[in-house]
Design an enzyme around this catalytic site. Structure first.
Site, PDB file in Angstrom:
ATOM      1  N   CYS A  82      -5.186  -2.756   2.069  1.00  0.00           N
ATOM      2  CA  CYS A  82      -5.868  -2.954   3.963  1.00  0.00           C
ATOM      3  C   CYS A  82      -6.496  -2.260   4.621  1.00  0.00           C
ATOM      4  O   CYS A  82      -7.247  -4.005   4.720  1.00  0.00           O
ATOM      5  CB  CYS A  82      -4.949  -1.569   3.992  1.00  0.00           C
ATOM      6  SG  CYS A  82      -3.447  -1.385   5.789  1.00  0.00           S
TER       7      CYS A  82
ATOM      8  N   GLU B   5       0.575  -1.351   0.232  1.00  0.00           N
ATOM      9  CA  GLU B   5      -0.084  -0.243   0.184  1.00  0.00           C
ATOM     10  C   GLU B   5       1.244   0.751  -0.109  1.00  0.00           C
ATOM     11  O   GLU B   5       1.698   1.322   0.734  1.00  0.00           O
ATOM     12  CB  GLU B   5      -0.578  -0.273   1.373  1.00  0.00           C
ATOM     13  CG  GLU B   5      -1.721   1.546   1.280  1.00  0.00           C
ATOM     14  CD  GLU B   5      -2.860   0.658   2.661  1.00  0.00           C
ATOM     15  OE1 GLU B   5      -4.322   1.800   2.715  1.00  0.00           O
ATOM     16  OE2 GLU B   5      -2.503   1.024   3.428  1.00  0.00           O
TER      17      GLU B   5
ATOM     18  N   LYS C 266      -9.715   2.549  -2.587  1.00  0.00           N
ATOM     19  CA  LYS C 266      -9.940   1.771  -0.903  1.00  0.00           C
ATOM     20  C   LYS C 266     -11.388   2.114  -0.826  1.00  0.00           C
ATOM     21  O   LYS C 266     -11.803   3.022  -0.647  1.00  0.00           O
ATOM     22  CB  LYS C 266      -9.195   2.665  -0.187  1.00  0.00           C
ATOM     23  CG  LYS C 266      -8.921   1.436   1.133  1.00  0.00           C
ATOM     24  CD  LYS C 266      -7.845   2.088   2.211  1.00  0.00           C
ATOM     25  CE  LYS C 266      -7.250   1.653   2.832  1.00  0.00           C
ATOM     26  NZ  LYS C 266      -6.421   2.249   4.282  1.00  0.00           N
TER      27      LYS C 266
END
Length: 291
Positions: A149, A40, A112
């Protein structure tokens, strides 16, 4: 399919970090990898440890970053999963994974969806929640369910990617310990992180690639000492079995072979998707089922 992930630290500048990353990609390619995953926000430090508008300048290079990694993918003839800071307009930014095909074309991207806002992880200050949904990305090496994540803690995200045909779940991530935590607490956090992702593999009968960074990065605001990223990147098979597992502190190129046919074999034996009671899951669409 031969896959690899790059677990590395930040090298103080974007330029130096890119040089190391590209060198590692070239080495992974020479060793047979056709799909390579980066961690990331791999171009810079993990700047979300504090809230500072100066870091929005990192997103100004989004289009140039796409051109750069497109060329890297093309030069190495690989499918490449990157994690970039996307600027759509002033005041509107995303934490975005861009996937490149072997010819350098953009196969797709994922913004995300789950955004944390915790001490040392102030991502809501920087990132707008994704608006592309949970859509797998079709590539020449398979259909990739790319998440990022904080998404890794949510079984709903993994399930939707699976139900839409993803053949592999991929998590670029940046997670680590605070030095103030006890050894026991650090171990609990790490084991939880590994367990939840392996459980996604098991529940969906799908391989998982999780790529984390290593090294200590100081909090630029000085409020906290900083974060020691715990590494432990891994690649698991469709039953959650560890195909490859990195250490917590060393930079590494982690390799594994993923057999797509294994997913069918596992699902035939453990038909979890068949036995889902979809007519009884309405409560999942509520924040909390108290009425």
């Amino acid at each position: 399919m031969h896959v690899a992930l790059i677990q590395q630290k930040y090298y103080e500048t974007k330029e130096q970090t890119l040089l190391v990353t590209v060198k590692n990609i070239e080495e992974a390619t020479q060793n047979g990898a056709v799909l390579i995953v980066l961690q990331e926000l791999h171009q810079t430090e993990y700047f979300c440890q504090s809230e500072d508008t100066k870091f929005f300048t990192y997103a100004n290079d989004f289009e140039q970053d796409i051109a750069y990694w497109s060329q890297v993918a093309k030069d190495n003839k690989i499918v490449l999963v990157t994690s970039l800071f996307e600027k759509r307009t002033a005041g509107l930014y995303h934490n975005t994974a861009v996937v490149f095909e072997k010819d350098g074309s953009v196969a797709g991207k994922y913004r995300k969806m789950h955004i944390p806002d915790d001490p040392g992880f102030y991502e809501k200050f920087y990132f707008t929640p994704g608006d592309l949904g949970f859509e797998p990305i079709q590539t020449s090496v398979g259909k990739l369910g790319v998440l990022i994540c904080w998404d890794q803690w949510y079984p709903e995200a993994a399930r939707i990617m699976t139900l839409k045909g993803a053949e592999i779940l991929i998590y670029p991530t940046a997670i680590g310990w605070f030095e103030e935590d006890s050894h026991e607490e650090k171990q609990r956090q790490l084991e939880s992180w590994i367990t939840i992702q392996r459980s996604h593999a098991i529940a969906n009968a799908i391989p998982v690639i999780s790529c984390n960074r290593v090294g200590f990065e100081a909090d630029s605001s000085g409020v906290m000492s900083g974060t020691h990223f715990w590494g432990n990147s891994f690649i698991s098979g469709a039953q959650g079995e560890m195909l490859a597992h990195a250490t917590h502190q060393n930079e590494t190129i982690l390799h594994a072979n993923i057999i797509h046919e294994r997913t069918k074999e596992v699902r035939d034996i453990w038909p979890f998707l068949r036995d889902r009671r979809i007519e009884a899951y309405h409560c999942l669409l509520k924040r909390y089922c108290d009425n």
